[in-house]
Motif scaffolding. Structure first.
Motif, PDB file in Angstrom:
ATOM      1  N   LEU A  16      59.519  54.804  15.603  1.00 15.41           N
ATOM      2  CA  LEU A  16      58.928  53.933  14.602  1.00 15.41           C
ATOM      3  C   LEU A  16      59.258  52.481  14.879  1.00 15.41           C
ATOM      4  N   ALA A  17      58.246  51.617  14.775  1.00 16.67           N
ATOM      5  CA  ALA A  17      58.484  50.181  14.944  1.00 16.67           C
ATOM      6  C   ALA A  17      59.455  49.717  13.886  1.00 16.67           C
ATOM      7  N   GLY A  18      60.436  48.904  14.301  1.00 15.16           N
ATOM      8  CA  GLY A  18      61.396  48.369  13.345  1.00 15.16           C
ATOM      9  C   GLY A  18      62.408  49.389  12.878  1.00 15.16           C
ATOM     10  N   CYS A  19      62.517  50.516  13.572  1.00 13.49           N
ATOM     11  CA  CYS A  19      63.419  51.574  13.127  1.00 13.49           C
ATOM     12  C   CYS A  19      64.864  51.092  13.107  1.00 13.49           C
ATOM     13  N   LEU A  97      58.309  58.022   4.604  1.00 14.61           N
ATOM     14  CA  LEU A  97      58.869  58.796   5.707  1.00 14.61           C
ATOM     15  C   LEU A  97      59.906  57.988   6.471  1.00 14.61           C
ATOM     16  N   ASP A  98      59.589  56.735   6.717  1.00 15.56           N
ATOM     17  CA  ASP A  98      60.541  55.873   7.429  1.00 15.56           C
ATOM     18  C   ASP A  98      61.854  55.758   6.662  1.00 15.56           C
ATOM     19  N   LEU A  99      61.762  55.510   5.368  1.00 21.15           N
ATOM     20  CA  LEU A  99      62.973  55.352   4.564  1.00 21.15           C
ATOM     21  C   LEU A  99      63.758  56.658   4.487  1.00 21.15           C
ATOM     22  N   THR A 101      63.998  58.988   6.698  1.00 20.68           N
ATOM     23  CA  THR A 101      64.653  59.330   7.954  1.00 20.68           C
ATOM     24  C   THR A 101      65.621  58.260   8.428  1.00 20.68           C
ATOM     25  N   GLY A 102      65.911  57.299   7.564  1.00 25.71           N
ATOM     26  CA  GLY A 102      66.866  56.259   7.932  1.00 25.71           C
ATOM     27  C   GLY A 102      66.262  55.144   8.738  1.00 25.71           C
ATOM     28  N   GLY A 103      64.941  55.107   8.861  1.00 25.19           N
ATOM     29  CA  GLY A 103      64.267  54.063   9.634  1.00 25.19           C
ATOM     30  C   GLY A 103      63.604  53.045   8.739  1.00 25.19           C
ATOM     31  N   GLY A 104      62.535  52.446   9.236  1.00 28.34           N
ATOM     32  CA  GLY A 104      61.800  51.450   8.476  1.00 28.34           C
ATOM     33  C   GLY A 104      62.340  50.059   8.659  1.00 28.34           C
ATOM     34  N   GLY A 105      61.699  49.104   8.040  1.00 32.34           N
ATOM     35  CA  GLY A 105      62.109  47.713   8.164  1.00 32.34           C
ATOM     36  C   GLY A 105      63.312  47.394   7.300  1.00 32.34           C
ATOM     37  N   ASP A 106      63.872  46.225   7.543  1.00 35.21           N
ATOM     38  CA  ASP A 106      64.990  45.754   6.718  1.00 35.21           C
ATOM     39  C   ASP A 106      64.496  45.301   5.355  1.00 35.21           C
ATOM     40  N   VAL A 107      63.338  44.629   5.343  1.00 33.45           N
ATOM     41  CA  VAL A 107      62.671  44.222   4.111  1.00 33.45           C
ATOM     42  C   VAL A 107      61.299  44.875   4.117  1.00 33.45           C
ATOM     43  N   GLY A 116      59.474  53.210  -9.081  1.00 28.99           N
ATOM     44  CA  GLY A 116      60.243  54.247  -9.748  1.00 28.99           C
ATOM     45  C   GLY A 116      60.267  55.543  -8.963  1.00 28.99           C
ATOM     46  N   GLU A 117      59.140  55.881  -8.389  1.00 29.18           N
ATOM     47  CA  GLU A 117      59.055  57.099  -7.584  1.00 29.18           C
ATOM     48  C   GLU A 117      59.998  57.024  -6.381  1.00 29.18           C
ATOM     49  N   PHE A 118      59.992  55.887  -5.699  1.00 27.54           N
ATOM     50  CA  PHE A 118      60.879  55.709  -4.552  1.00 27.54           C
ATOM     51  C   PHE A 118      62.343  55.733  -4.991  1.00 27.54           C
ATOM     52  N   ALA A 119      62.625  55.114  -6.145  1.00 29.83           N
ATOM     53  CA  ALA A 119      63.998  55.082  -6.634  1.00 29.83           C
ATOM     54  C   ALA A 119      64.479  56.477  -6.995  1.00 29.83           C
ATOM     55  N   GLN A 120      63.651  57.241  -7.700  1.00 25.16           N
ATOM     56  CA  GLN A 120      64.031  58.590  -8.089  1.00 25.16           C
ATOM     57  C   GLN A 120      64.246  59.493  -6.877  1.00 25.16           C
ATOM     58  N   ALA A 121      63.500  59.227  -5.811  1.00 19.69           N
ATOM     59  CA  ALA A 121      63.641  60.020  -4.588  1.00 19.69           C
ATOM     60  C   ALA A 121      64.831  59.576  -3.745  1.00 19.69           C
ATOM     61  N   GLY A 122      65.492  58.500  -4.156  1.00 23.24           N
ATOM     62  CA  GLY A 122      66.641  58.003  -3.407  1.00 23.24           C
ATOM     63  C   GLY A 122      66.278  57.235  -2.153  1.00 23.24           C
ATOM     64  N   LEU A 123      65.015  56.846  -2.032  1.00 19.73           N
ATOM     65  CA  LEU A 123      64.574  56.115  -0.844  1.00 19.73           C
ATOM     66  C   LEU A 123      64.990  54.653  -0.895  1.00 19.73           C
TER      67      LEU A 123
END
Length: 459
Positions: A16-19, A97-99, A101-107, A116-123
């Motif tokens: 992933l780019a920015g992983c 998916l990026d979040l 798996t521990g990837g994704g951008g910094d911002v 809220g959905e992302f917060a509840q999922a712990g992402l």
């Protein structure tokens, strides 16, 4: 409308780019003194395509300026921009998916309704848990109500990156013909209905357009049901429960009955596939008197030069007013007037290797200079009051929204079940427009709601 994103382990982080890799989150001070850093920002924007202006701003202005500022502090910063031009659902799924798996951008930029959905999922995590202290003078420039776009469960997760506001638009020429004041400000639902009754006497004019039915989709919910519910004194979601066939829901459906059962609105228009677009055209042709819409209607629909339903005399013919509560003081929190807003949020990835620097970057993205530059000379609402005061001074309508609407506005609950709730609300209004009683429509709505979210989640 959005659906719940699948969060299976379908992505390989290293591709992933920015992983960011599987870093250990929770250490707010990690790499705080690093003299060489790499940050990635992820946005659903792409040069020459979707949100091209935002992509150009990030690439050509934000990144060079921020790296210069870091260089002056003795830090060599590399900032990468991960462009996306996908549909909102595909973008949401990728970010999730990026979040996961521990990837994704910094911002990362996300729609506020996903927060809220992302917060509840712990992402994502509360901002102070990720970066430590969030002291910033910029908060003083973002109205408390607008800050709510980046909050969930009483905690701050990110910084809003722009918003809008909903008002009642009206045709001054039609109101004048009906003997109504052209500087009109209703103070109750009854005032709106009374104005509609006067407009009913004008041939070929639909007095009130209040979005209803399923063909209008989310426009029914955001430009109809949710503002009305706020005006009835209770939000759609509170204390962990979705509002069922409550007195407030029935009040809202009764309002719809009075509009469409009383000949003040056009029920056929609510069933057309492109009914909302048609309502825009009719308003521009002086055939709708009162319409509930966001400021988008002013700046992009009836805009005299480039609007989709241009009105050459917009600046003199179109008026606007705050949306009144059912009656004075009956709105949520005892408000006399209400509104709803949408917008995006920037969050810091909990797995960033550089939490301190990511927070600095987030502050810079939302600085007055950066926010003003992002507008590229256009007049549009931003999250910052100081920027709005400057760039909107020549536009009385947008100034009105900035000064009067944003301080009282509310946002949709950013939860995975919201789209199903919204669809049920849309059907309830469709039932009333078709002639069912508010009590019957409310009962059917509750049954659909229970089926969608479970009995234990309905209040």
């Amino acid at each position: 409308m959005r659906r719940t994103a699948g969060l299976g382990l379908l992505a390989v982080c290293g591709l992933l780019a920015g992983c960011l890799g599987q870093t250990q989150s929770g250490d707010q001070a990690r790499n705080a003194d690093a003299k060489e850093i790499t940050l990635t920002i992820v946005a659903n924007a792409v040069s020459g395509g979707k949100n091209a202006r935002g992509a150009g701003w990030l690439r050509n202005w934000v990144i060079p300026r921020f790296t210069e500022l870091q260089k002056a502090k003795g830090v060599t910063a590399t900032v990468e921009f991960e462009q996306n031009g996908a549909g909102d659902e595909d973008y949401k799924t990728k970010v999730a998916l990026d979040l996961k798996t521990g990837g994704g951008g910094d911002v990362v930029e996300i729609d506020g309704i996903w927060l809220g959905e992302f917060a509840q999922a712990g992402l994502i995590k509360p901002l102070d848990e990720v970066v430590g202290s969030t002291d910033w003078d910029g908060w003083e420039q973002i109205p408390d109500a607008v800050q709510g776009l980046g909050e969930f469960g009483g905690k701050r997760y990110g910084v809003p990156m722009g918003t809008d506001g909903r008002v009642l638009f009206f045709n001054k020429k039609l109101l004048a013909q009906a003997g109504l004041p052209v500087e009109w400000q209703p103070r109750s639902w009854q005032d709106v209905l009374d104005a509609g009754a006067e407009l009913k006497g004008l041939a070929g004019v639909t007095p009130i357009q209040l979005n209803a039915g399923t063909a209008m989709g989310e426009a029914t919910t955001m430009q109809g049901v949710l503002p009305a519910l706020a005006g009835a004194g209770r939000p759609i979601y509170e204390n962990g429960k979705w509002q069922g066939d409550s007195a407030q829901v029935k009040d809202v459906l009764e309002l719809y009955r009075k509009v469409y059962g009383g000949g003040l609105g056009d029920p056929v228009l609510q069933q057309e596939v492109k009914g909302r677009d048609r309502s825009f055209q009719l308003f521009s042709e002086n055939r709708i008197g009162i319409l509930l819409e966001s400021d988008y209607f002013w700046r992009s629909v009836v805009e005299p030069r480039n609007g989709v339903a241009r009105m050459a005399d917009r600046d003199t013919a179109v008026g606007w007013a705050l949306i009144p509560a059912r009656q004075a003081g009956a709105g949520v929190g005892g408000q006399d007037f209400v509104s709803m807003s949408g917008g995006g949020v920037r969050v810091v990835n909990p797995n960033t290797r550089y939490p301190k620097q990511a927070w600095e970057f987030l502050q810079f993205l939302n600085s007055a200079e950066a926010v003003e530059e992002s507008l590229a000379g256009t007049a549009q609402l931003t999250q910052r009051q100081d920027v709005n005061d400057k760039v909107l001074r020549g536009d009385p309508m947008l100034t009105f929204v900035s000064e009067k609407v944003l301080p009282i506005t509310r946002y949709r609950p950013g939860l995975a079940d919201y789209p199903k709730v919204s669809a049920a609300l849309q059907q309830a209004t469709a039932d009333v427009v078709a002639g069912r009683s508010p009590d019957e429509a409310a009962g059917a709505y509750r049954a659909a709601l229970v089926k969608a979210v479970g009995e234990g989640n309905v209040g």
